[in-house]
Motif scaffolding. Structure first.
Motif, PDB file in Angstrom:
ATOM      1  N   TYR A  82       0.828  -1.205   0.000  1.00 52.40           N
ATOM      2  CA  TYR A  82       0.000   0.000   0.000  1.00 52.40           C
ATOM      3  C   TYR A  82       0.866   1.260   0.000  1.00 52.40           C
ATOM      4  N   ARG A  83       1.937   1.194   0.786  1.00 53.54           N
ATOM      5  CA  ARG A  83       2.841   2.341   0.867  1.00 53.54           C
ATOM      6  C   ARG A  83       3.492   2.616  -0.488  1.00 53.54           C
TER       7      ARG A  83
ATOM      8  N   TYR B  49       0.936   4.056  -2.815  1.00 51.95           N
ATOM      9  CA  TYR B  49       0.653   5.441  -2.432  1.00 51.95           C
ATOM     10  C   TYR B  49       1.744   6.381  -2.948  1.00 51.95           C
TER      11      TYR B  49
END
Length: 209
Positions: free
Chosen positions: A9-10, A13
């Motif tokens: 997810y990081r 993002y």
């Protein structure tokens, strides 16, 4: 597994932020290019009016430069001209070099042979050295240097450095053009290549002074 998902997810993002930033920059370039792109060409130009001088200096490989210089000579702005160019490369259609063709045309237009000087040169720095040596030898004090508008910034930088201690006054005059073709230079393949090449050569020549 939870930590791996967080890492993914990081990464997504960060990548998403990068794409957004790239999109914003791209849109800014597209929306504002007509304001700042013309400045890239305008900076390369130096515009001066012709004036009375002892000598006209022009490189011959580009015919419009020579024709403009010849016109100024015939109008009485000077009574001598030096033609600079590569004396080795001959045109396939004539079997003559650009120097020979330019000199022959000047003679046909009534310029005395004694007022025409030719010198082998393969670049702007060579042009400057040849012109400075000739003017010092003849005791001349002023000259007009003729070239393309987009070539003027780099040319003047090199000539000023070469003539710095000579006491000779130089005027840089671009060829006469009725309509400025550089407002949208990025839309012309010829102008695009010319501007990019000048911006590549400009810093290189600066650090070679």
């Amino acid at each position: 597994v939870g930590d791996e998902i967080k890492v993914i997810y990081r990464q997504v993002y960060v990548f998403g932020k990068f794409l957004c930033l790239a999109a914003v920059i791209y849109l800014l370039i597209v929306l504002t290019h007509r304001f700042w792109l013309p400045s890239m060409a305008n900076y390369l130009k130096i515009e001066n009016e012709p004036r009375l001088v002892d000598l006209i200096v022009v490189a011959t490989p580009y015919r419009p430069r020579f024709l403009y210089a010849l016109d100024l000579l015939q109008k009485g702005y000077a009574d001598r001209i030096v033609l600079l160019g590569d004396a080795r490369i001959k045109m396939t259609w004539s079997g003559k070099t650009s120097l020979e063709l330019a000199k022959n045309e000047a003679l046909k237009n009534g310029v005395p042979d004694s007022k025409i000087y030719t010198h082998h040169s393969t670049g702007t720095r060579g042009d400057a050295y040849a012109a400075e040596a000739l003017m010092s030898l003849l005791g001349l004090k002023s000259a007009m240097v003729i070239s393309d508008p987009l070539n003027m910034r780099r040319l003047s930088m090199i000539f000023k450095d070469t003539f710095a201690r000579s006491g000779i006054e130089l005027t840089y005059v671009p060829i006469n053009q009725r309509k400025d073709p550089f407002g949208y230079w990025w839309q012309s393949s010829y102008s695009f290549v010319y501007v990019i090449k000048e911006w590549i050569k400009l810093p290189i020549n600066f650090f070679m002074l």
